[in-house]
Design a protein around this motif. Structure first.
Motif, PDB file in Angstrom:
ATOM      1  N   HIS A 308     -30.456 -29.828  38.097  1.00  0.00           N
ATOM      2  CA  HIS A 308     -31.471 -29.042  37.378  1.00  0.00           C
ATOM      3  C   HIS A 308     -31.045 -27.576  37.290  1.00  0.00           C
ATOM      4  O   HIS A 308     -31.143 -26.958  36.218  1.00  0.00           O
ATOM      5  N   GLU A 309     -30.574 -27.018  38.406  1.00  0.00           N
ATOM      6  CA  GLU A 309     -30.154 -25.624  38.415  1.00  0.00           C
ATOM      7  C   GLU A 309     -28.981 -25.401  37.472  1.00  0.00           C
ATOM      8  O   GLU A 309     -28.904 -24.366  36.791  1.00  0.00           O
ATOM      9  N   PHE A 310     -28.058 -26.365  37.424  1.00  0.00           N
ATOM     10  CA  PHE A 310     -26.927 -26.214  36.504  1.00  0.00           C
ATOM     11  C   PHE A 310     -27.401 -26.200  35.057  1.00  0.00           C
ATOM     12  O   PHE A 310     -26.935 -25.382  34.249  1.00  0.00           O
ATOM     13  N   GLN A 311     -28.324 -27.072  34.709  1.00  0.00           N
ATOM     14  CA  GLN A 311     -28.825 -27.138  33.336  1.00  0.00           C
ATOM     15  C   GLN A 311     -29.556 -25.841  32.962  1.00  0.00           C
ATOM     16  O   GLN A 311     -29.446 -25.363  31.831  1.00  0.00           O
ATOM     17  N   VAL A 312     -30.267 -25.235  33.924  1.00  0.00           N
ATOM     18  CA  VAL A 312     -30.935 -23.965  33.672  1.00  0.00           C
ATOM     19  C   VAL A 312     -29.893 -22.886  33.363  1.00  0.00           C
ATOM     20  O   VAL A 312     -30.046 -22.091  32.422  1.00  0.00           O
ATOM     21  N   ARG A 313     -28.812 -22.843  34.173  1.00  0.00           N
ATOM     22  CA  ARG A 313     -27.759 -21.855  33.935  1.00  0.00           C
ATOM     23  C   ARG A 313     -27.070 -22.089  32.603  1.00  0.00           C
ATOM     24  O   ARG A 313     -26.760 -21.144  31.873  1.00  0.00           O
ATOM     25  N   LYS A 314     -26.837 -23.333  32.268  1.00  0.00           N
ATOM     26  CA  LYS A 314     -26.157 -23.652  31.006  1.00  0.00           C
ATOM     27  C   LYS A 314     -27.001 -23.228  29.814  1.00  0.00           C
ATOM     28  O   LYS A 314     -26.489 -22.636  28.846  1.00  0.00           O
ATOM     29  N   ARG A 315     -28.301 -23.507  29.860  1.00  0.00           N
ATOM     30  CA  ARG A 315     -29.169 -23.110  28.743  1.00  0.00           C
ATOM     31  C   ARG A 315     -29.219 -21.584  28.613  1.00  0.00           C
ATOM     32  O   ARG A 315     -29.215 -21.044  27.503  1.00  0.00           O
ATOM     33  N   ALA A 316     -29.250 -20.894  29.751  1.00  0.00           N
ATOM     34  CA  ALA A 316     -29.254 -19.423  29.706  1.00  0.00           C
ATOM     35  C   ALA A 316     -27.955 -18.903  29.106  1.00  0.00           C
ATOM     36  O   ALA A 316     -27.955 -17.962  28.298  1.00  0.00           O
ATOM     37  N   GLY A 317     -26.834 -19.517  29.481  1.00  0.00           N
ATOM     38  CA  GLY A 317     -25.550 -19.133  28.907  1.00  0.00           C
ATOM     39  C   GLY A 317     -25.493 -19.421  27.415  1.00  0.00           C
ATOM     40  O   GLY A 317     -24.930 -18.626  26.647  1.00  0.00           O
ATOM     41  N   ASP A 318     -26.064 -20.554  27.000  1.00  0.00           N
ATOM     42  CA  ASP A 318     -26.082 -20.900  25.574  1.00  0.00           C
ATOM     43  C   ASP A 318     -26.877 -19.863  24.780  1.00  0.00           C
ATOM     44  O   ASP A 318     -26.475 -19.455  23.683  1.00  0.00           O
ATOM     45  N   ARG A 319     -28.019 -19.440  25.332  1.00  0.00           N
ATOM     46  CA  ARG A 319     -28.848 -18.450  24.626  1.00  0.00           C
ATOM     47  C   ARG A 319     -28.118 -17.114  24.522  1.00  0.00           C
ATOM     48  O   ARG A 319     -28.142 -16.462  23.472  1.00  0.00           O
ATOM     49  N   LEU A 320     -27.460 -16.708  25.616  1.00  0.00           N
ATOM     50  CA  LEU A 320     -26.711 -15.451  25.588  1.00  0.00           C
ATOM     51  C   LEU A 320     -25.590 -15.521  24.561  1.00  0.00           C
ATOM     52  O   LEU A 320     -25.400 -14.592  23.757  1.00  0.00           O
ATOM     53  N   SER A 321     -24.855 -16.606  24.560  1.00  0.00           N
ATOM     54  CA  SER A 321     -23.744 -16.768  23.626  1.00  0.00           C
ATOM     55  C   SER A 321     -24.227 -16.741  22.179  1.00  0.00           C
ATOM     56  O   SER A 321     -23.616 -16.099  21.315  1.00  0.00           O
ATOM     57  N   ALA A 322     -25.329 -17.427  21.913  1.00  0.00           N
ATOM     58  CA  ALA A 322     -25.856 -17.473  20.541  1.00  0.00           C
ATOM     59  C   ALA A 322     -26.332 -16.095  20.091  1.00  0.00           C
ATOM     60  O   ALA A 322     -26.062 -15.661  18.961  1.00  0.00           O
ATOM     61  N   ALA A 323     -27.045 -15.387  20.969  1.00  0.00           N
ATOM     62  CA  ALA A 323     -27.587 -14.071  20.597  1.00  0.00           C
ATOM     63  C   ALA A 323     -26.464 -13.079  20.326  1.00  0.00           C
ATOM     64  O   ALA A 323     -26.480 -12.364  19.316  1.00  0.00           O
ATOM     65  N   LEU A 324     -25.468 -13.023  21.221  1.00  0.00           N
ATOM     66  CA  LEU A 324     -24.368 -12.087  21.008  1.00  0.00           C
ATOM     67  C   LEU A 324     -23.461 -12.538  19.863  1.00  0.00           C
ATOM     68  O   LEU A 324     -22.821 -11.713  19.216  1.00  0.00           O
ATOM     69  N   GLY A 325     -23.436 -13.836  19.613  1.00  0.00           N
ATOM     70  CA  GLY A 325     -22.652 -14.345  18.493  1.00  0.00           C
ATOM     71  C   GLY A 325     -23.189 -13.857  17.160  1.00  0.00           C
ATOM     72  O   GLY A 325     -22.433 -13.622  16.214  1.00  0.00           O
ATOM     73  N   LYS A 326     -24.504 -13.694  17.073  1.00  0.00           N
ATOM     74  CA  LYS A 326     -25.102 -13.171  15.843  1.00  0.00           C
ATOM     75  C   LYS A 326     -24.847 -11.672  15.701  1.00  0.00           C
ATOM     76  O   LYS A 326     -24.558 -11.180  14.613  1.00  0.00           O
ATOM     77  N   GLU A 327     -24.971 -10.967  16.817  1.00  0.00           N
ATOM     78  CA  GLU A 327     -24.858  -9.508  16.768  1.00  0.00           C
ATOM     79  C   GLU A 327     -23.412  -9.043  16.662  1.00  0.00           C
ATOM     80  O   GLU A 327     -23.111  -8.065  15.977  1.00  0.00           O
ATOM     81  N   LEU A 328     -22.508  -9.740  17.348  1.00  0.00           N
ATOM     82  CA  LEU A 328     -21.092  -9.382  17.347  1.00  0.00           C
ATOM     83  C   LEU A 328     -20.299 -10.595  16.880  1.00  0.00           C
ATOM     84  O   LEU A 328     -19.503 -11.178  17.623  1.00  0.00           O
ATOM     85  N   ALA A 329     -20.532 -10.955  15.634  1.00  0.00           N
ATOM     86  CA  ALA A 329     -20.014 -12.217  15.107  1.00  0.00           C
ATOM     87  C   ALA A 329     -18.491 -12.271  15.087  1.00  0.00           C
ATOM     88  O   ALA A 329     -17.901 -13.354  15.211  1.00  0.00           O
TER      89      ALA A 329
END
Length: 367
Positions: A308-329
């Protein structure tokens, strides 16, 4: 090549910088890691002391003789500044270090430690032959402010300002209080008016110390300007790369966004984004434990929590990657896993191994 690592506090920037230096040294390249805001725990992990001296780092046998570290002590910035610039001039150095105006101004100057660190780096590059220079900046949104310091200071010391101020302070120090109180009619020129202002707000003792300080600074202004210009080229030259380091928190993401805009104003763009604690794949040890869990109910329960903890970290990493991917494409991302160990040297080595496949991206040509 210079690689500048910048990011907010608590994102693993210093550890990532050290790991990058280790990964580069593993390729056989002579590498110098400079930590502007040294962590003693990390210094111990690399087998070095926090001092103004460059030292060989002892992280692992593979990098012996290739990896060096410079971690200046912030509390020694004032004497270090004078020691470097007055090298070979012991009498002048002793006089400056006794000057109360210098001691007061240097200790109060914003960015003094960063300036001293850059002077030490310039001196090291001037005397050594490094393939890579990795600079770990202070953990702050203002971490890139120091990039503009060398050029501004070089302009000051290359011009006539230091000598002019020295003469000005000396003139005022030699005037009597009566001469300084006769009013603006006595001082027709701008210089005379400035002299009068100095005379009114500073006492004779301070004026004498100020005059001596500027006279002493004039002795080393060419040396300082040369180091400042070298630092400017290292930080803003064509062979400079900027890595922004983040982690899956809102503040860390905001810091990277801010630093990306700051770089744009400096006519640079990030070479890559290092996203720490942004796990993409399940670590092997989880799979190994899962294989043992069916035969041991307590382990199975613990594994459920770990997964469960790993999945929480992975989702947080996915959100960070997606957000910065839009801003610094246009900026490549390197996602790094969560690493834990009571031994910081072990974390540095493991993180270096994770970075090795991405070195071509991290030091890639720009444009």
């Amino acid at each position: 090549m210079t690689i500048v690592c910048a990011g907010g506090g608590g994102v693993g920037k210093t550890t990532s910088s050290a790991a990058l230096a280790v990964a580069l040294a593993r390729t056989g390249k002579k590498t110098l890691i400079v930590t502007v805001d040294p962590a003693r725990r990390l210094a111990h992990a690399m087998g070095v002391e926090v001092t103004e001296e460059i030292q060989p780092a002892h992280v692992e046998p593979a990098v012996e003789g290739k990896l060096f570290a410079l971690m200046p002590e912030p509390r020694r910035s004032t004497p270090t500044f004078a020691k470097v610039l007055y090298e070979g001039r012991p009498d002048d150095l002793a006089r400056v270090m006794k000057n109360p105006v210098y001691l007061t101004m240097a200790d109060a100057a914003a960015g003094m430690h960063e300036i001293v660190s850059l002077i030490l780096v310039a001196k090291a590059v001037d005397e050594g032959d490094y393939d890579y220079l990795v600079i770990d900046t202070a953990p702050s949104r203002n971490a890139l402010d120091f990039v503009s310091y060398p050029g501004r200071l070089a302009v000051l010391f290359e011009g006539r300002a230091v000598a002019w101020l020295g003469n000005l302070a000396s003139n005022v120090a030699q005037r009597s209080p009566e001469e300084n109180d006769r009013g603006p009619g006595l001082f027709a020129s701008m210089e005379k008016r400035v002299e009068a202002m100095f005379g009114r707000i500073l006492n004779p003792r301070v004026l004498k110390d100020l005059a001596q300080l500027f006279a002493d600074l004039a002795l080393i202004k060419d040396r300082f300007a040369r180091f400042a210009r070298m630092s400017e080229r290292m930080l803003l030259g064509e062979r400079t790369r900027y890595l922004l380091v983040s982690a899956p928190t809102g503040s860390a993401q905001a810091d990277v966004s801010f630093l990306g805009k700051r770089l744009a104003r400096l006519n640079h763009e990030p070479t890559a984004l290092l996203l720490n604690r942004s796990d993409e794949r399940e670590p092997e040890w989880i799979a190994a434990l899962r294989a043992e869990a069916p035969g041991w109910p307590p382990l199975a329960e613990a594994m459920s929590q770990v997964e469960h903890e790993f999945q929480v970290r992975k989702r947080a990493g996915d959100r960070l990657s997606a957000a910065l991917g839009k801003e610094l494409a246009r900026v490549p991302q390197v996602r790094l896993p969560t690493l834990e160990s009571p031994d910081p040297a072990q974390i540095v080595r493991e993180l270096a191994t994770k970075l090795e496949p991405h070195l071509a991206t991290l030091v890639r040509p720009i444009g």
